[in-house]
Design a protein around this motif. Sequence first.
Motif, PDB file in Angstrom:
ATOM      1  N   PHE A   1     -32.912  -6.688  -7.247  1.00  0.00           N
ATOM      2  CA  PHE A   1     -33.309  -5.435  -7.901  1.00  0.00           C
ATOM      3  C   PHE A   1     -32.335  -4.315  -7.550  1.00  0.00           C
ATOM      4  O   PHE A   1     -31.880  -4.219  -6.418  1.00  0.00           O
ATOM      5  N   HIS A   2     -32.068  -3.484  -8.527  1.00  0.00           N
ATOM      6  CA  HIS A   2     -31.271  -2.279  -8.316  1.00  0.00           C
ATOM      7  C   HIS A   2     -31.586  -1.306  -9.449  1.00  0.00           C
ATOM      8  O   HIS A   2     -32.074  -1.717 -10.499  1.00  0.00           O
ATOM      9  N   PRO A   3     -31.326  -0.033  -9.242  1.00  0.00           N
ATOM     10  CA  PRO A   3     -31.591   0.941 -10.313  1.00  0.00           C
ATOM     11  C   PRO A   3     -30.768   0.628 -11.563  1.00  0.00           C
ATOM     12  O   PRO A   3     -29.558   0.407 -11.480  1.00  0.00           O
ATOM     13  N   PRO A   4     -31.403   0.594 -12.743  1.00  0.00           N
ATOM     14  CA  PRO A   4     -30.704   0.244 -13.982  1.00  0.00           C
ATOM     15  C   PRO A   4     -29.549   1.170 -14.347  1.00  0.00           C
ATOM     16  O   PRO A   4     -28.631   0.754 -15.048  1.00  0.00           O
TER      17      PRO A   4
ATOM     18  N   TYR B   1     -38.280   2.917 -16.430  1.00  0.00           N
ATOM     19  CA  TYR B   1     -38.297   1.767 -15.527  1.00  0.00           C
ATOM     20  C   TYR B   1     -39.063   2.083 -14.260  1.00  0.00           C
ATOM     21  O   TYR B   1     -39.249   3.228 -13.867  1.00  0.00           O
ATOM     22  N   TRP B   2     -39.520   0.985 -13.641  1.00  0.00           N
ATOM     23  CA  TRP B   2     -40.245   1.060 -12.390  1.00  0.00           C
ATOM     24  C   TRP B   2     -40.119  -0.281 -11.698  1.00  0.00           C
ATOM     25  O   TRP B   2     -39.538  -1.220 -12.239  1.00  0.00           O
ATOM     26  N   TYR B   3     -40.640  -0.351 -10.485  1.00  0.00           N
ATOM     27  CA  TYR B   3     -40.542  -1.540  -9.660  1.00  0.00           C
ATOM     28  C   TYR B   3     -41.938  -2.021  -9.309  1.00  0.00           C
ATOM     29  O   TYR B   3     -42.899  -1.263  -9.328  1.00  0.00           O
TER      30      TYR B   3
ATOM     31  N   ASP C   1     -42.106   3.950  -8.504  1.00  0.00           N
ATOM     32  CA  ASP C   1     -40.912   4.446  -9.187  1.00  0.00           C
ATOM     33  C   ASP C   1     -39.693   4.509  -8.278  1.00  0.00           C
ATOM     34  O   ASP C   1     -38.599   4.767  -8.746  1.00  0.00           O
TER      35      ASP C   1
ATOM     36  N   TYR D   1     -36.951   2.907  -5.773  1.00  0.00           N
ATOM     37  CA  TYR D   1     -36.253   1.700  -5.336  1.00  0.00           C
ATOM     38  C   TYR D   1     -36.343   1.512  -3.821  1.00  0.00           C
ATOM     39  O   TYR D   1     -36.595   0.407  -3.333  1.00  0.00           O
TER      40      TYR D   1
ATOM     41  N   GLN E   1     -39.726   0.371  -2.674  1.00  0.00           N
ATOM     42  CA  GLN E   1     -39.921  -1.046  -2.982  1.00  0.00           C
ATOM     43  C   GLN E   1     -39.199  -1.905  -1.945  1.00  0.00           C
ATOM     44  O   GLN E   1     -39.762  -2.856  -1.422  1.00  0.00           O
TER      45      GLN E   1
ATOM     46  N   LEU F   1     -38.273  -5.622 -11.154  1.00  0.00           N
ATOM     47  CA  LEU F   1     -37.823  -4.412 -11.830  1.00  0.00           C
ATOM     48  C   LEU F   1     -38.293  -4.578 -13.263  1.00  0.00           C
ATOM     49  O   LEU F   1     -38.074  -5.627 -13.878  1.00  0.00           O
TER      50      LEU F   1
ATOM     51  N   ARG G   1     -38.262  -2.690 -17.105  1.00  0.00           N
ATOM     52  CA  ARG G   1     -37.620  -1.631 -17.888  1.00  0.00           C
ATOM     53  C   ARG G   1     -37.988  -1.793 -19.362  1.00  0.00           C
ATOM     54  O   ARG G   1     -37.984  -2.899 -19.892  1.00  0.00           O
TER      55      ARG G   1
END
Length: 184
Positions: free
Chosen positions: A72-75, A120-122, A130, A132, A135, A153, A155
Amino acid sequence: RIETANSGISYSARLDKFPAKIGNWQGEDIKVEDRVLDILGTDDVIIRRYEDKSGNSVILTVVYSDNNRDSFHPPEYCYIGGGAKLISKTKEKIPLDLGKGFIVNKLVMKYSRGIIKAWYWYSAGDIFMDNYYLQQADLALKAFKGTGLDGALIRVSIDRGGAEMESRAKDFIRETVPFLKKVL
């Protein structure tokens, strides 16, 4: 892994249960390139275009892993790496039944071909968040306790439309949440 009936794309037994039809939205899988799966470190990825009867469409992406929090990583990292310019990043509350809701991140990105908006969210287990870093901390704590590393993740994105399409995208998110809670 189980083969899905509509696309020939296979998912883990868990993601296979995610429906291609949600309310008035019908989904069609988009194949994920092998190099993308290698980067993410998981094969448990859904990218699916959902379209309603009026021809409006959203793209749902779910990246799930039950053993690798590095998946997972921020889009926005991917969008910017793909040539997009970040116009804005804000938070929005997605209201659910009985006055409940959760906070998501909203991105507005500009490409040479237009604007993309994404929410997006986790998840960490069955909790949506919300952030990262929260999470990652939650998953690390669970790993320390030996209670699992399952997370995702999620989105939802659109590439056209104004306020009305944004409203439809948020309606889609609300309709999708119960199914996400069942499979993640």
